[in-house]
Motif scaffolding. Structure first.
Motif, PDB file in Angstrom:
ATOM      1  N   GLN A   2       0.850  -1.187   0.000  1.00  0.00           N
ATOM      2  CA  GLN A   2       0.000   0.000   0.000  1.00  0.00           C
ATOM      3  C   GLN A   2       0.885   1.237   0.000  1.00  0.00           C
ATOM      4  O   GLN A   2       1.896   1.294   0.670  1.00  0.00           O
ATOM      5  CB  GLN A   2      -0.901   0.023   1.221  1.00  0.00           C
ATOM      6  CG  GLN A   2      -1.957  -1.039   1.172  1.00  0.00           C
ATOM      7  CD  GLN A   2      -3.004  -0.829   2.236  1.00  0.00           C
ATOM      8  OE1 GLN A   2      -2.881   0.027   3.084  1.00  0.00           O
ATOM      9  NE2 GLN A   2      -4.040  -1.614   2.173  1.00  0.00           N
ATOM     10  N   ARG A   3       0.496   2.232  -0.785  1.00  0.00           N
ATOM     11  CA  ARG A   3       1.279   3.460  -0.903  1.00  0.00           C
ATOM     12  C   ARG A   3       0.354   4.660  -0.806  1.00  0.00           C
ATOM     13  O   ARG A   3      -0.778   4.603  -1.215  1.00  0.00           O
ATOM     14  CB  ARG A   3       1.984   3.522  -2.254  1.00  0.00           C
ATOM     15  CG  ARG A   3       2.765   2.319  -2.559  1.00  0.00           C
ATOM     16  CD  ARG A   3       4.205   2.391  -2.577  1.00  0.00           C
ATOM     17  NE  ARG A   3       4.819   3.664  -2.619  1.00  0.00           N
ATOM     18  CZ  ARG A   3       6.035   3.844  -2.158  1.00  0.00           C
ATOM     19  NH1 ARG A   3       6.679   2.872  -1.606  1.00  0.00           N
ATOM     20  NH2 ARG A   3       6.606   5.011  -2.241  1.00  0.00           N
ATOM     21  N   GLY A   8       2.015  16.092  -4.117  1.00  0.00           N
ATOM     22  CA  GLY A   8       1.239  17.059  -4.867  1.00  0.00           C
ATOM     23  C   GLY A   8      -0.247  16.900  -4.614  1.00  0.00           C
ATOM     24  O   GLY A   8      -1.026  17.763  -4.908  1.00  0.00           O
ATOM     25  N   SER A   9      -0.646  15.777  -4.066  1.00  0.00           N
ATOM     26  CA  SER A   9      -2.041  15.555  -3.754  1.00  0.00           C
ATOM     27  C   SER A   9      -2.306  16.073  -2.348  1.00  0.00           C
ATOM     28  O   SER A   9      -1.570  15.776  -1.429  1.00  0.00           O
ATOM     29  CB  SER A   9      -2.373  14.068  -3.822  1.00  0.00           C
ATOM     30  OG  SER A   9      -3.677  13.851  -3.361  1.00  0.00           O
ATOM     31  N   PHE A  10      -3.351  16.849  -2.219  1.00  0.00           N
ATOM     32  CA  PHE A  10      -3.713  17.363  -0.912  1.00  0.00           C
ATOM     33  C   PHE A  10      -4.527  16.349  -0.115  1.00  0.00           C
ATOM     34  O   PHE A  10      -4.632  16.440   1.084  1.00  0.00           O
ATOM     35  CB  PHE A  10      -4.517  18.659  -1.052  1.00  0.00           C
ATOM     36  CG  PHE A  10      -3.682  19.806  -1.511  1.00  0.00           C
ATOM     37  CD1 PHE A  10      -3.034  20.606  -0.601  1.00  0.00           C
ATOM     38  CD2 PHE A  10      -3.519  20.067  -2.854  1.00  0.00           C
ATOM     39  CE1 PHE A  10      -2.253  21.672  -1.011  1.00  0.00           C
ATOM     40  CE2 PHE A  10      -2.744  21.130  -3.284  1.00  0.00           C
ATOM     41  CZ  PHE A  10      -2.105  21.924  -2.358  1.00  0.00           C
ATOM     42  N   ILE A  11      -5.125  15.429  -0.796  1.00  0.00           N
ATOM     43  CA  ILE A  11      -5.929  14.402  -0.150  1.00  0.00           C
ATOM     44  C   ILE A  11      -5.123  13.114  -0.192  1.00  0.00           C
ATOM     45  O   ILE A  11      -4.846  12.587  -1.246  1.00  0.00           O
ATOM     46  CB  ILE A  11      -7.277  14.202  -0.857  1.00  0.00           C
ATOM     47  CG1 ILE A  11      -8.055  15.510  -0.840  1.00  0.00           C
ATOM     48  CG2 ILE A  11      -8.064  13.073  -0.217  1.00  0.00           C
ATOM     49  CD1 ILE A  11      -9.328  15.468  -1.632  1.00  0.00           C
ATOM     50  N   THR A  12      -4.705  12.638   0.983  1.00  0.00           N
ATOM     51  CA  THR A  12      -3.907  11.423   0.993  1.00  0.00           C
ATOM     52  C   THR A  12      -4.822  10.217   1.050  1.00  0.00           C
ATOM     53  O   THR A  12      -5.796  10.182   1.780  1.00  0.00           O
ATOM     54  CB  THR A  12      -2.934  11.405   2.184  1.00  0.00           C
ATOM     55  OG1 THR A  12      -3.685  11.567   3.378  1.00  0.00           O
ATOM     56  CG2 THR A  12      -1.901  12.498   2.063  1.00  0.00           C
ATOM     57  N   LEU A  13      -4.486   9.254   0.242  1.00  0.00           N
ATOM     58  CA  LEU A  13      -5.283   8.044   0.123  1.00  0.00           C
ATOM     59  C   LEU A  13      -4.366   6.845   0.179  1.00  0.00           C
ATOM     60  O   LEU A  13      -3.194   6.950  -0.104  1.00  0.00           O
ATOM     61  CB  LEU A  13      -5.972   7.990  -1.251  1.00  0.00           C
ATOM     62  CG  LEU A  13      -6.745   9.180  -1.690  1.00  0.00           C
ATOM     63  CD1 LEU A  13      -7.121   8.997  -3.136  1.00  0.00           C
ATOM     64  CD2 LEU A  13      -7.977   9.292  -0.851  1.00  0.00           C
ATOM     65  N   ILE A  14      -4.937   5.752   0.458  1.00  0.00           N
ATOM     66  CA  ILE A  14      -4.201   4.514   0.327  1.00  0.00           C
ATOM     67  C   ILE A  14      -4.935   3.681  -0.704  1.00  0.00           C
ATOM     68  O   ILE A  14      -6.058   3.255  -0.489  1.00  0.00           O
ATOM     69  CB  ILE A  14      -4.128   3.760   1.669  1.00  0.00           C
ATOM     70  CG1 ILE A  14      -3.553   4.643   2.756  1.00  0.00           C
ATOM     71  CG2 ILE A  14      -3.380   2.474   1.502  1.00  0.00           C
ATOM     72  CD1 ILE A  14      -2.083   4.580   2.968  1.00  0.00           C
ATOM     73  N   PHE A  76     -12.432   6.202  -8.073  1.00  0.00           N
ATOM     74  CA  PHE A  76     -12.068   6.974  -6.891  1.00  0.00           C
ATOM     75  C   PHE A  76     -10.905   7.919  -7.195  1.00  0.00           C
ATOM     76  O   PHE A  76     -10.950   9.104  -6.868  1.00  0.00           O
ATOM     77  CB  PHE A  76     -11.718   6.022  -5.747  1.00  0.00           C
ATOM     78  CG  PHE A  76     -11.569   6.700  -4.426  1.00  0.00           C
ATOM     79  CD1 PHE A  76     -12.644   7.270  -3.787  1.00  0.00           C
ATOM     80  CD2 PHE A  76     -10.323   6.762  -3.807  1.00  0.00           C
ATOM     81  CE1 PHE A  76     -12.501   7.891  -2.561  1.00  0.00           C
ATOM     82  CE2 PHE A  76     -10.178   7.374  -2.580  1.00  0.00           C
ATOM     83  CZ  PHE A  76     -11.266   7.942  -1.954  1.00  0.00           C
ATOM     84  N   LEU A  77      -9.871   7.416  -7.853  1.00  0.00           N
ATOM     85  CA  LEU A  77      -8.719   8.252  -8.202  1.00  0.00           C
ATOM     86  C   LEU A  77      -9.114   9.367  -9.170  1.00  0.00           C
ATOM     87  O   LEU A  77      -8.614  10.490  -9.063  1.00  0.00           O
ATOM     88  CB  LEU A  77      -7.599   7.396  -8.798  1.00  0.00           C
ATOM     89  CG  LEU A  77      -6.886   6.467  -7.812  1.00  0.00           C
ATOM     90  CD1 LEU A  77      -5.977   5.504  -8.564  1.00  0.00           C
ATOM     91  CD2 LEU A  77      -6.108   7.261  -6.775  1.00  0.00           C
TER      92      LEU A  77
END
Length: 138
Positions: A2-3, A8-14, A76-77
């Motif tokens: 999982q990464r 650059g993304s303000f919303i961190t996701l896994i 989602f992405l």
């Protein structure tokens, strides 16, 4: 493995990825997301297969599964791309403004600019958000 989403993304996701190189993840997911936004816009989320997204992105089905697990991850992405655009553009537009009316106008202009530049992704966000599974915790 999982990464987190690339820098650059303000919303961190896994989102699961079998690849461990952030630059490669960002590059390939960019291809996948661009293809998906176009195909989802033309055919709809439910009528687009992951293999069609891979073909349109000019990558193999095996490669696409190195970067996402299921089609819902792609949706989602794609939606997060639109939200990240708002989160980058609106605060930047407000920088240095103190007058409330100027700030409001700048925020609306930035919001509209994102919608204009990313029209297909914005329409996708409005139309297909309900296709995502509900999540209890973020």
């Amino acid at each position: 493995m999982q990464r987190q989403r690339p820098e650059g993304s303000f919303i961190t996701l896994i989102i699961k990825s079998k690849v461990e190189v952030p630059e490669l993840i960002q590059l390939r997911r960019g291809q996948i997301i661009a293809a998906a936004i176009e195909l989802f816009g033309e055919r709809g989320y439910h009528d687009t297969a992951i293999r069609e997204i891979a073909k349109h992105a000019d990558i193999s089905i095996g490669t696409i599964h190195q970067y996402v697990t299921v089609k819902e991850d792609v949706l989602f992405l794609a939606l997060i791309e639109v939200l990240d655009s708002y989160l980058r553009r609106i605060p930047a537009a407000l920088a240095g403004l103190t007058d409330s009316l100027q700030r409001f106008r700048a925020a609306v202009a930035a919001y509209c600019a994102v919608n204009d530049e990313r029209a297909a992704a914005t329409v996708l966000a409005y139309r297909e958000t309900a296709s995502l599974r509900k999540c209890d915790a973020i």
